[in-house]
Design an enzyme around this catalytic site. Structure first.
Site, PDB file in Angstrom:
ATOM      1  N   LYS A 280     -15.369  12.576 -15.130  1.00 45.50           N
ATOM      2  CA  LYS A 280     -14.182  11.735 -15.294  1.00 45.50           C
ATOM      3  C   LYS A 280     -14.067  11.283 -16.748  1.00 45.50           C
ATOM      4  O   LYS A 280     -15.047  10.887 -17.357  1.00 45.50           O
ATOM      5  CB  LYS A 280     -14.269  10.502 -14.386  1.00 45.50           C
ATOM      6  CG  LYS A 280     -13.672  10.682 -13.014  1.00 45.50           C
ATOM      7  CD  LYS A 280     -13.600   9.355 -12.283  1.00 45.50           C
ATOM      8  CE  LYS A 280     -12.886   9.493 -10.952  1.00 45.50           C
ATOM      9  NZ  LYS A 280     -12.794   8.210 -10.245  1.00 45.50           N
ATOM     10  N   GLU A 365     -11.068   2.343   5.530  1.00 43.97           N
ATOM     11  CA  GLU A 365     -10.448   1.087   5.947  1.00 43.97           C
ATOM     12  C   GLU A 365     -10.684   0.774   7.416  1.00 43.97           C
ATOM     13  O   GLU A 365     -10.847  -0.393   7.805  1.00 43.97           O
ATOM     14  CB  GLU A 365      -8.940   1.144   5.659  1.00 43.97           C
ATOM     15  CG  GLU A 365      -8.570   1.183   4.189  1.00 43.97           C
ATOM     16  CD  GLU A 365      -8.529   2.592   3.618  1.00 43.97           C
ATOM     17  OE1 GLU A 365      -8.175   2.758   2.440  1.00 43.97           O
ATOM     18  OE2 GLU A 365      -8.865   3.544   4.361  1.00 43.97           O
ATOM     19  N   ARG A 393      -3.785   1.632   7.144  1.00 38.99           N
ATOM     20  CA  ARG A 393      -4.634   2.670   7.714  1.00 38.99           C
ATOM     21  C   ARG A 393      -5.585   2.121   8.781  1.00 38.99           C
ATOM     22  O   ARG A 393      -6.195   2.882   9.517  1.00 38.99           O
ATOM     23  CB  ARG A 393      -5.427   3.341   6.586  1.00 38.99           C
ATOM     24  CG  ARG A 393      -4.530   4.042   5.572  1.00 38.99           C
ATOM     25  CD  ARG A 393      -5.219   4.275   4.242  1.00 38.99           C
ATOM     26  NE  ARG A 393      -6.313   5.214   4.318  1.00 38.99           N
ATOM     27  CZ  ARG A 393      -6.214   6.530   4.111  1.00 38.99           C
ATOM     28  NH1 ARG A 393      -5.032   7.058   3.823  1.00 38.99           N
ATOM     29  NH2 ARG A 393      -7.275   7.321   4.164  1.00 38.99           N
TER      30      ARG A 393
END
Length: 635
Positions: A280, A365, A393
């Protein structure tokens, strides 16, 4: 300059493989320069430059389907598909979307702002392809973080069972390549995808089984040996057991190696998982050093990496994080739970102060919600810190595991209301509508950051079931913060200004809008009542009845879905009470998705502004056919 020659994927294919490395460097420089002005998702896009180049170089978009999980890592994809000249408008009103957007380009085949959906979408496209007798590649690109989402594993299991031909790219930016086993991995990838090898393996098994008497046993023994060797040597055994051919790990910044691996994958019948290791923020030192900070970044100075944030009052998120620390110092039962958003939810300081009481479950979640229910049942005080858009969710778990059990879970619902540049997939405008109808749940929203602190104390002291406080993605109003926190009586509203004839009931940031509108209306000779309707459930029934007695009209003002939120709740209450002579008008978000822009521009689009409220009140007043003031309800 190579980059200026690329107007579409077909231009990329005119280059030699050796030219792709300098092109990658030019793409990184372009992104670093453009995002320093617009802001956006930098680290994730710098990490997938070579991977995206290799995919477009090897395959033929849009015939071949690239399905980006979440979509915030698709900037390079956008550049290579003819949208480079629009990057000055990134995440701005009517500009380039920060996620994949089907309306933008035929190359954008799947939209997502939430994680872990790409594999299910890939299965659907592969199934449709085969049913229609078509021929194209289906290539989902999913990150290692997204694999913490249970939906991804459901899809992996189904894809492996159905043996559909598709290639999953696992973009892994956390692990590193182990040099001592890299050669073995590469060797296994080659031999296990080589058609000659695969055919020979099948032929040997057939020959063994033909040996009289002992052939079957020999074949079984050979199979056992093969399996035991595989368990010892193949790093992707989980994916193998799910029915995938695993290739990798491969260096995601080695263009020739990527292209070679994709070629190997194309030789395999059935599903393939290519494990790609990337860094990243690659190519920009500040982003490499802190990829979390540079995941989604505001405008910055390229040379120093200094983020150019406007000076202002603390964000609601910061106030939440600091207040939670204060409360946790007083109550050791508090446990903070977040689904992969400790930074975004303001919990990093909390995690440093109370590492044992901070739980990051990853992008899960549903798991977080059910775990919070169990924590509460065992006498703890779980605080489920989650963005409104991501809490969607966990709806089933909120109903089935938290509210049905009447578990004493505290919901800290961040990004409630408009979210600005992240746009329609992230708008936090539906949580009131999908939560307030669930039994046992208390729901609140503060008018300012000081009231948020008192609501947090209210939630901590509340022991009768689940309780939620929601707050917006904006800076606070700058009010003084009380040191002593006092619980607010459950279901109580606050009358901020007494007027005549018309009342405005508002929540959250809309309270300030109502107050400013009331000032302007006062100058025009119209005195309105302003109510801070801070409890969305339960409603303040006593105040609603009093308003109906003393006002001819009420305007409900909320930065939430007009369908099903506070306005609907008030209409339901008056219908139940058979109160019909108080005219109710609603100002909320209409029945459509609101795209990316600044929060100010989003409010202007839907008429949630001071000017719009003033005009609405003036219209209500002009439409009334009787005098405003005290009135008596019919008996």
């Amino acid at each position: 300059m190579l980059l200026s020659q690329i107007n579409g994927p077909e231009d990329l294919k005119q280059l030699s493989v050796d030219e792709l490395a300098p092109l990658a460097a030019q793409i990184r420089q372009f992104l670093i320069e453009k995002l320093s002005v617009t802001g956006g998702h930098l680290a994730s896009n710098l990490g997938v430059v070579e991977l995206t180049l290799a995919l477009h170089y090897r395959y033929n978009s849009p015939k071949d389907k690239f399905i980006y999980d979440v979509g915030h890592q698709a900037y390079v994809h956008k550049m290579l598909t003819g949208r480079m000249d629009q990057f000055d408008t990134l995440r701005k009103l009517n500009g380039l979307c920060g996620f994949v957007k089907r309306d933008e380009s035929e190359h954008d085949v799947w939209e997502a702002g939430h994680s872990s959906t790409s594999l299910s979408a890939a299965m659907g496209m592969a199934l449709a392809r085969d049913l229609k007798g078509e021929d194209f590649k289906v290539i989902p690109i999913i990150g290692d973080g997204a694999l913490t989402g249970g939906m991804a594993f459901e899809a992996l299991n189904h894809i492996g069972h159905e043996k559909k031909k598709l290639m999953v790219i696992l973009n892994d930016n956390e692990m590193s390549i182990a040099p001592n086993v890299g050669a073995m991995h590469n060797y296994l990838s080659r031999i296990r995808s080589d058609r000659t090898y695969l055919r020979a393996k099948d032929e040997i098994e057939i020959l063994l089984r033909k040996i009289p008497a002992i052939g079957g046993k020999l074949a079984k023994t050979a199979e056992k040996v093969k399996d035991s060797l595989k368990y010892m040597m193949v790093p992707g055994i989980l994916f193998e057991e799910l029915g995938f051919t695993y290739l990798g790990p491969v260096d995601g910044h080695d263009m020739p190696k990527l292209l070679e691996t994709f070629k190997q994958a194309d030789n395999v019948e059935g599903p393939v998982l290519v494990h790609v290791l990337t860094t990243k923020g690659k190519g920009y030192k500040p982003a490499e050093a802190d990829s979390h900070k540079w995941h989604g970044i505001s405008p910055y100075k390229i040379e120093s990496g200094q983020v150019l944030k406007a000076v202002g009052n603390p964000m609601y998120t910061e106030v939440f994080g600091q207040t939670l620390i204060e409360l946790a110092e007083q109550d050791e039962r508090i446990v903070a739970v977040t689904p992969a958003m400790p930074g975004g939810s303001g919990l990093v300081p909390f995690s440093k102060r109370f590492p044992d009481r901070m739980v990051d479950v990853g992008i899960a979640e549903q798991h977080a919600a059910t775990m919070c229910a169990a924590l509460a049942m065992e006498g703890m005080k779980p605080v489920y810190a989650v963005y409104s858009t991501f809490m969607q969710r966990a709806y089933d778990q909120i109903v089935h595991d938290i509210c049905r059990h009447n578990a004493n879970v505290m919901f800290a619902i961040d990004r409630a209301g408009f979210v600005g540049a992240d746009g329609e997939t992230h708008q936090g405008v539906y949580d009131i509508a999908f939560m307030r109808h669930i039994p046992n749940l208390v729901m609140m929203m503060p008018k300012d950051e000081n009231e948020l602190r008192h609501m947090m104390k209210t939630a901590l002291d509340y022991n009768d079931g689940p309780i939620a406080y929601r707050y917006p993605r904006v800076n606070g109003t700058g009010v003084k913060l009380d040191e002593e926190l006092v619980p607010i009586p459950i279901g109580s509203w606050q009358m901020l200004r007494e007027g005549e004839g018309i009342a405005i009931a508002a929540i959250g940031p809309m309270v300030q809008v109502a107050e400013e509108a009331a000032e302007q209306l006062k100058s025009a000779g119209i005195k309105v009542t302003v109510i801070n309707a801070r409890f969305l459930k339960p409603l303040d029934s006593a105040m609603l009845i009093e308003v109906a007695k003393s006002h001819a009209a009420m305007l409900v003002l909320e930065e939430a879905s007009q369908a099903g939120s506070l306005g609907s709740a008030i209409l339901e209450f008056y219908a139940e009470q058979e109160i019909t002579d108080c005219d109710i008008k609603l100002m909320g978000i209409p029945d459509r998705f609101i795209e990316h822009a600044s929060i100010k521009e989003q409010r202007e689009q839907v008429g949630l502004t001071v000017e719009a409220v003033v005009q609405k009140v003036q219209k209500i007043k002009s439409e009334q056919s009787f005098a405003f003031g005290k009135k008596t309800l019919p008996s």
